[in-house]
Structure formats: C-alpha cells, structure tokens
Design an enzyme around this catalytic site. Sequence first.
Site, PDB file in Angstrom:
ATOM      1  N   THR A  36       0.829  -1.203   0.000  1.00 21.71           N
ATOM      2  CA  THR A  36       0.000   0.000   0.000  1.00 21.71           C
ATOM      3  C   THR A  36       0.864   1.254   0.000  1.00 21.71           C
ATOM      4  O   THR A  36       1.754   1.405   0.839  1.00 21.71           O
ATOM      5  CB  THR A  36      -0.897  -0.008   1.254  1.00 21.71           C
ATOM      6  OG1 THR A  36      -1.670  -1.201   1.263  1.00 21.71           O
ATOM      7  CG2 THR A  36      -1.810   1.208   1.272  1.00 21.71           C
ATOM      8  N   GLU A  37       0.616   2.145  -0.987  1.00 23.98           N
ATOM      9  CA  GLU A  37       1.324   3.423  -1.093  1.00 23.98           C
ATOM     10  C   GLU A  37       2.839   3.252  -1.146  1.00 23.98           C
ATOM     11  O   GLU A  37       3.590   4.133  -0.722  1.00 23.98           O
ATOM     12  CB  GLU A  37       0.938   4.358   0.065  1.00 23.98           C
ATOM     13  CG  GLU A  37      -0.553   4.564   0.237  1.00 23.98           C
ATOM     14  CD  GLU A  37      -1.239   5.221  -0.956  1.00 23.98           C
ATOM     15  OE1 GLU A  37      -0.543   5.652  -1.874  1.00 23.98           O
ATOM     16  OE2 GLU A  37      -2.483   5.297  -0.953  1.00 23.98           O
ATOM     17  N   LEU A  38       3.301   2.123  -1.668  1.00 26.02           N
ATOM     18  CA  LEU A  38       4.724   1.791  -1.777  1.00 26.02           C
ATOM     19  C   LEU A  38       5.434   1.812  -0.423  1.00 26.02           C
ATOM     20  O   LEU A  38       6.652   2.040  -0.343  1.00 26.02           O
ATOM     21  CB  LEU A  38       5.442   2.718  -2.763  1.00 26.02           C
ATOM     22  CG  LEU A  38       5.025   2.638  -4.229  1.00 26.02           C
ATOM     23  CD1 LEU A  38       6.006   3.428  -5.103  1.00 26.02           C
ATOM     24  CD2 LEU A  38       4.918   1.222  -4.748  1.00 26.02           C
TER      25      LEU A  38
END
Length: 403
Positions: free
Chosen positions: A146-148
């Site tokens: 998630t979100e890198l």
Amino acid sequence: MRTICFYFQVHQPFRIKPYRFFDIGEDHYYWDDYSNKSIIRKVATKCYLPMNALLLDLIKRYNGKFKVTFSISGVCLDQFEAYAPDVLASFQELVATGHVELLSETDAHALASLTSEEEFARSVERHKAKIKRLFNGYEPKVFRNTELIYSDKIGAMVSKLGYQGMLTEGAKHILGWKSPNFVYQNSIDPNLKILLKNFQLSDDIAFRFSNKTWSDYPLTTEKFVNWINAIPKEQEVLNLFMDYETFGEHQWAETGIFEFMRVLPEAVFNYTDFDFSTTTEVAKNANPIAKINVPVPISWADEERDLTAWLGNDLQKEAFTKLYELEAQVKKIEDADIQRDWNYLQTSDHFYYMCTKFFSDGAVHSYFSHYDTPYDAFINYMNVLSDFILRVKNKEKELVGVQ
C-alpha cells in the site's frame, strides 16, 4: 539494453456514508453505495476504459514490445465486479495479451504491514486469491505494498511470502548519492529484489504534466526522451510508477496526456537505447548492485516520503489503534458481513482523510477527500468503528453461548 518499467496503481476505496452518533447500534451498513458507484463509473469513463483501450492498441501495434505492470487493489476489484464489469473485462483482455503484469498487494489497500504480520499475510492471501479467480489463474510474482510503503522488516515479510521482488519509492533520504535507476536487494533477505521509483520523471507525468507554471511546461515526448537519454549509460532501469488515474482523471484528456502516451513508445524505440519491461522481467534480468537499508518505513506520499499522510496526528493514530485492537476477536468470527467490514475499514484512505497537513501537501490531501475537514472524517469513521465494535462483541457473546 536498458529498460523502462511502467507501473500503474489502480485503486478506489469503499467510501463510508454519513454516519451519525445516533446511528450507532441501529444501522450496521456503512458504505455509500451511490457515491461509490457514481465515482467508479466516472473514473471508468474518463480513465480506465479509454486508457485500457490505448494500452491494448500499443501492445498490439508493437507486437508485445510495449509492456506495463498494474497493481489493482482488492476493494477496487470488488467495485469493478459490482459496478463496472466492462472495466474488469478490459483489464482481463489486457492481461490475456501476456504483456501486462499484475502485482500482489493487500486486499483492502491496508496498512496492516505496519502493525500485524499475521493480518498482513491474510490480507495478501485474500488479494492473491481474488487475482487468481478473476484473471484465469494468474499468480503474481512481485509485490507492491500500500502506497509503496517499505522497510527492511516489511521486505523480509514479503520475501517470506514467496515474492521475487518488491516496489518502493526512490526516496532521497534513503538513497543519498545513489541512483534509483538500478535494482537493489532487501538488507535482511538479499533474495528479494527492490525496484525503486524514479520520482522525478514519474512525477513529471503524474503531477506536473498540465501545470502551466512549471518551468518545463509543456511536456512533450521529445523533451521527455531527451531527459531519458541524459540518464548515465551505466544506469539500466527507469521505473516510472504512478496512479493510473493520472490519465484522464488527474490530468484531463484536454491536457494531451493520452496523446503523450500514445506517441511515447515510438519515440523511445526510435530515439533511445531503452525498451520496455514488466517488474518481473526487471527483477529477473537486472543484477542488483547493493543492499538498500531502510530501517524506518518510507512511502511515495508527500514531500517527506514517510507515513505522516496516514499516521501523522493523534486522530489517525487513535483510529488506527482502535481498529487493529479488534484483530484477534475478528479472526474468530465466521460472519461474512463482519469480515467484509473488517476488510474495508482497513483501507488506508480512511486515515488519509484525517490528515491535518497544510501548505503544499495539504492541498493534495483536500483534493482526494470528500469530507469538509479531517475532523469530520475522524468523527464519521469513529462512529462507524463504535458500531462495528458493538457487533464484534455481540458475535463474541454468541460464540461463548454456543460453546
């Protein structure tokens, strides 16, 4: 041969309906079906359908030499099934070409990796099963959190789950003098290859493309190819990572973003020594040059590239803590509605809406939030969470009664 890796994040949360204090204990359905359907259809028309058609055309035109990678969140796939089966079919057609890769992630686009390895693994397995069901047995080999969000510990968790590679941000405070245009290794488990986003060139497309105050406006393919050619010859991988909604939603069709993408592959093939690869191909073919040390989690959000977009204030931390305090209880409850709501309540967007950042990043947060203020987002979420806690407690009592 040097290579460009295009990766697109596809995600839409299940938005929570307005939920008052007086609804607690009375109304157990939390989701704004009208808004969710309206938004997914709007984005489908502006982004998903036209861009998928464009990519399919490019793949066919260049006989598979043009390739891209997607990560589609499980909550977004659920909405495609419910509200946009035509969009799902268009993604399935892309994947069936054999030149489009899908990544694994958490099913709910969740922040579980920051608090519970067990819930994180369960969420990844839920997403993996969904991808396999919807895409003809497809099994991803590379992971995108998630979100890198990434750290040494999270990378080791991902490697333990069997993935060959993982994506994250090429954050300046992590890289220092080093370049994001190489493949690296997880510092705990060197078997996990780490692909880093080149945020400068990625954000030129994703954020600055239509900004008329930008010194390099307008962005043309000729200009972009010149920047690509300026990359030192020994740097072999250019990772262009961005939200898929960049195309048509954040950057409207009128800006020329679709035409830019339509002609970019030909310019790359004709005027550079780069080709295109999927993330798995990059992880397989490029030799890692070093371990990358990330003791504290990073992300691709905001100027700090840290976690403050989701866990930067007391409101966010309280909501996050209260939610995951329920993990052990929820795990024991075999109730489809409870499990669905537990999954959807984990989506990171709910915490993002509570962000109280100001200045340049604050404007970005306001753009993505449907609440008037972060405090409204917090109150609405906590009202829902209060009702969810009551439901979990009641289910626990039922279980005790059965025993």
